[in-house]
Design a protein around this motif. Sequence first.
Motif, PDB file in Angstrom:
ATOM      1  N   GLN A 180       9.832   4.113  17.263  1.00 18.79           N
ATOM      2  CA  GLN A 180       9.387   2.723  17.159  1.00 18.79           C
ATOM      3  C   GLN A 180       9.393   2.313  15.681  1.00 18.79           C
ATOM      4  OE1 GLN A 180       5.591   3.050  19.126  1.00 18.79           O
ATOM      5  NE2 GLN A 180       6.485   2.645  21.130  1.00 18.79           N
ATOM      6  N   HIS A 181      10.598   2.239  15.125  1.00 19.18           N
ATOM      7  CA  HIS A 181      10.746   2.034  13.678  1.00 19.18           C
ATOM      8  C   HIS A 181      10.171   0.710  13.182  1.00 19.18           C
ATOM      9  CE1 HIS A 181      14.370   0.282  15.410  1.00 19.18           C
ATOM     10  NE2 HIS A 181      14.441  -0.482  14.347  1.00 19.18           N
ATOM     11  N   ARG A 182      10.206  -0.320  14.002  1.00 16.98           N
ATOM     12  CA  ARG A 182       9.637  -1.604  13.556  1.00 16.98           C
ATOM     13  C   ARG A 182       8.126  -1.508  13.368  1.00 16.98           C
ATOM     14  NH1 ARG A 182      13.808  -3.789  17.095  1.00 16.98           N
ATOM     15  NH2 ARG A 182      15.337  -4.812  15.767  1.00 16.98           N
ATOM     16  N   SER A 183       7.459  -0.850  14.305  1.00 19.24           N
ATOM     17  CA  SER A 183       6.007  -0.666  14.188  1.00 19.24           C
ATOM     18  C   SER A 183       5.670   0.222  13.004  1.00 19.24           C
ATOM     19  CB  SER A 183       5.443  -0.036  15.465  1.00 19.24           C
ATOM     20  OG  SER A 183       5.645  -0.887  16.564  1.00 19.24           O
ATOM     21  N   VAL A 184       6.417   1.295  12.838  1.00 16.36           N
ATOM     22  CA  VAL A 184       6.194   2.205  11.717  1.00 16.36           C
ATOM     23  C   VAL A 184       6.424   1.473  10.403  1.00 16.36           C
ATOM     24  CG1 VAL A 184       6.982   4.323  10.573  1.00 16.36           C
ATOM     25  CG2 VAL A 184       6.753   4.265  13.069  1.00 16.36           C
ATOM     26  N   SER A 185       7.495   0.706  10.330  1.00 18.78           N
ATOM     27  CA  SER A 185       7.805  -0.049   9.116  1.00 18.78           C
ATOM     28  C   SER A 185       6.696  -1.030   8.775  1.00 18.78           C
ATOM     29  CB  SER A 185       9.128  -0.798   9.297  1.00 18.78           C
ATOM     30  OG  SER A 185       9.416  -1.572   8.170  1.00 18.78           O
ATOM     31  N   GLU A 186       6.216  -1.732   9.778  1.00 20.15           N
ATOM     32  CA  GLU A 186       5.161  -2.720   9.568  1.00 20.15           C
ATOM     33  C   GLU A 186       3.884  -2.056   9.045  1.00 20.15           C
ATOM     34  OE1 GLU A 186       2.630  -5.624  12.422  1.00 20.15           O
ATOM     35  OE2 GLU A 186       4.819  -5.770  12.604  1.00 20.15           O
ATOM     36  N   LEU A 187       3.513  -0.921   9.638  1.00 24.04           N
ATOM     37  CA  LEU A 187       2.291  -0.234   9.217  1.00 24.04           C
ATOM     38  C   LEU A 187       2.439   0.378   7.822  1.00 24.04           C
ATOM     39  CD1 LEU A 187       1.149   1.457  12.537  1.00 24.04           C
ATOM     40  CD2 LEU A 187       0.071  -0.450  11.344  1.00 24.04           C
ATOM     41  N   LEU A 188       3.637   0.817   7.486  1.00 22.74           N
ATOM     42  CA  LEU A 188       3.848   1.417   6.169  1.00 22.74           C
ATOM     43  C   LEU A 188       4.033   0.389   5.061  1.00 22.74           C
ATOM     44  CD1 LEU A 188       6.250   4.403   6.909  1.00 22.74           C
ATOM     45  CD2 LEU A 188       3.810   4.492   6.378  1.00 22.74           C
ATOM     46  N   SER A 189       4.412  -0.827   5.416  1.00 26.23           N
ATOM     47  CA  SER A 189       4.778  -1.830   4.411  1.00 26.23           C
ATOM     48  C   SER A 189       3.688  -2.104   3.390  1.00 26.23           C
ATOM     49  CB  SER A 189       5.242  -3.125   5.074  1.00 26.23           C
ATOM     50  OG  SER A 189       4.169  -3.734   5.746  1.00 26.23           O
ATOM     51  N   ASN A 190       2.459  -2.164   3.790  1.00 26.64           N
ATOM     52  CA  ASN A 190       1.366  -2.434   2.852  1.00 26.64           C
ATOM     53  C   ASN A 190       0.404  -1.258   2.745  1.00 26.64           C
ATOM     54  OD1 ASN A 190       2.155  -5.091   2.194  1.00 26.64           O
ATOM     55  ND2 ASN A 190       1.349  -5.793   4.148  1.00 26.64           N
ATOM     56  N   SER A 191       0.904  -0.083   3.053  1.00 33.35           N
ATOM     57  CA  SER A 191       0.048   1.099   3.084  1.00 33.35           C
ATOM     58  C   SER A 191       0.258   1.973   1.854  1.00 33.35           C
ATOM     59  CB  SER A 191       0.389   1.905   4.341  1.00 33.35           C
ATOM     60  OG  SER A 191      -0.275   3.138   4.325  1.00 33.35           O
ATOM     61  N   LYS A 192      -0.772   2.718   1.523  1.00 36.69           N
ATOM     62  CA  LYS A 192      -0.682   3.692   0.444  1.00 36.69           C
ATOM     63  C   LYS A 192      -0.447   5.092   1.019  1.00 36.69           C
ATOM     64  CE  LYS A 192      -3.471   1.187  -2.881  1.00 36.69           C
ATOM     65  NZ  LYS A 192      -4.259   0.120  -2.309  1.00 36.69           N
ATOM     66  N   PHE A 193      -0.039   5.169   2.263  1.00 35.88           N
ATOM     67  CA  PHE A 193       0.215   6.441   2.929  1.00 35.88           C
ATOM     68  C   PHE A 193       1.298   7.220   2.193  1.00 35.88           C
ATOM     69  CE2 PHE A 193       2.793   8.768   6.139  1.00 35.88           C
ATOM     70  CZ  PHE A 193       1.867   9.762   6.432  1.00 35.88           C
ATOM     71  N   ASP A 194       1.058   8.497   1.976  1.00 31.44           N
ATOM     72  CA  ASP A 194       2.024   9.390   1.339  1.00 31.44           C
ATOM     73  C   ASP A 194       2.995   9.868   2.414  1.00 31.44           C
ATOM     74  OD1 ASP A 194       3.435  11.370   0.050  1.00 31.44           O
ATOM     75  OD2 ASP A 194       1.697  12.649  -0.320  1.00 31.44           O
ATOM     76  N   VAL A 195       4.230   9.382   2.386  1.00 28.41           N
ATOM     77  CA  VAL A 195       5.207   9.733   3.419  1.00 28.41           C
ATOM     78  C   VAL A 195       5.568  11.216   3.394  1.00 28.41           C
ATOM     79  CG1 VAL A 195       6.223   7.444   3.721  1.00 28.41           C
ATOM     80  CG2 VAL A 195       7.180   9.005   2.030  1.00 28.41           C
ATOM     81  N   ASN A 196       5.179  11.922   2.356  1.00 24.78           N
ATOM     82  CA  ASN A 196       5.425  13.357   2.277  1.00 24.78           C
ATOM     83  C   ASN A 196       4.201  14.181   2.663  1.00 24.78           C
ATOM     84  OD1 ASN A 196       8.212  13.440   1.306  1.00 24.78           O
ATOM     85  ND2 ASN A 196       7.363  12.350  -0.434  1.00 24.78           N
ATOM     86  N   TYR A 197       3.193  13.518   3.196  1.00 22.68           N
ATOM     87  CA  TYR A 197       1.977  14.217   3.606  1.00 22.68           C
ATOM     88  C   TYR A 197       2.316  15.257   4.672  1.00 22.68           C
ATOM     89  CZ  TYR A 197      -2.691  14.973   5.517  1.00 22.68           C
ATOM     90  OH  TYR A 197      -3.853  15.540   5.955  1.00 22.68           O
ATOM     91  N   ALA A 198       1.928  16.502   4.437  1.00 23.47           N
ATOM     92  CA  ALA A 198       2.172  17.597   5.379  1.00 23.47           C
ATOM     93  C   ALA A 198       0.895  17.865   6.162  1.00 23.47           C
ATOM     94  CB  ALA A 198       2.606  18.837   4.621  1.00 23.47           C
ATOM     95  N   PHE A 199       1.027  17.975   7.465  1.00 24.93           N
ATOM     96  CA  PHE A 199      -0.154  18.094   8.320  1.00 24.93           C
ATOM     97  C   PHE A 199       0.034  19.169   9.382  1.00 24.93           C
ATOM     98  CE2 PHE A 199       2.754  15.172  10.210  1.00 24.93           C
ATOM     99  CZ  PHE A 199       2.665  15.392  11.569  1.00 24.93           C
ATOM    100  N   GLY A 200      -1.046  19.469  10.049  1.00 24.98           N
ATOM    101  CA  GLY A 200      -1.009  20.461  11.123  1.00 24.98           C
ATOM    102  C   GLY A 200      -0.924  21.876  10.579  1.00 24.98           C
ATOM    103  N   ARG A 201      -0.950  22.837  11.478  1.00 22.12           N
ATOM    104  CA  ARG A 201      -0.959  24.227  11.038  1.00 22.12           C
ATOM    105  C   ARG A 201       0.366  24.666  10.425  1.00 22.12           C
ATOM    106  NH1 ARG A 201       1.505  27.411  14.713  1.00 22.12           N
ATOM    107  NH2 ARG A 201       1.771  26.556  16.788  1.00 22.12           N
ATOM    108  N   VAL A 202       1.468  24.006  10.778  1.00 29.12           N
ATOM    109  CA  VAL A 202       2.772  24.375  10.194  1.00 29.12           C
ATOM    110  C   VAL A 202       3.153  23.511   9.000  1.00 29.12           C
ATOM    111  CG1 VAL A 202       3.713  25.477  12.257  1.00 29.12           C
ATOM    112  CG2 VAL A 202       4.028  23.036  11.920  1.00 29.12           C
ATOM    113  N   LYS A 203       2.298  22.566   8.655  1.00 31.30           N
ATOM    114  CA  LYS A 203       2.479  21.716   7.464  1.00 31.30           C
ATOM    115  C   LYS A 203       3.829  20.997   7.459  1.00 31.30           C
ATOM    116  CE  LYS A 203      -1.510  22.562   5.850  1.00 31.30           C
ATOM    117  NZ  LYS A 203      -2.511  21.565   6.121  1.00 31.30           N
ATOM    118  N   ARG A 204       4.044  20.205   8.511  1.00 31.72           N
ATOM    119  CA  ARG A 204       5.255  19.379   8.595  1.00 31.72           C
ATOM    120  C   ARG A 204       4.912  17.945   8.233  1.00 31.72           C
ATOM    121  NH1 ARG A 204       7.974  21.925  14.027  1.00 31.72           N
ATOM    122  NH2 ARG A 204       8.820  23.742  12.966  1.00 31.72           N
TER     123      ARG A 204
END
Length: 92
Positions: free
Chosen positions: A25-49
Amino acid sequence: MESFNFFTDNETAVYTLMPMVMADQHRSVSELLSNSKFDVNYAFGRVKRSLLHIAANCGSVECLVLLLKKGANPNYQDISGCTPLHLAARNG
């Protein structure tokens, strides 16, 4: 004008965005990321993806392209040494 940051932290953001990335759902993702300070390289979960790993693993091409444009690192390795390209190749 100050931009509104939808996410309070990277952990909240990644678990909000992950199902959208999995569904490509790239349009929704794009909209949420557009004004966000989210680190797109954030690694999460036990395998750090990262979300780029998730997009590559699921074949979510539009989200993959979007995340790369937002600065996601295609060479980031999870704890097993897998990059997003490894996952894409493994899963076709």
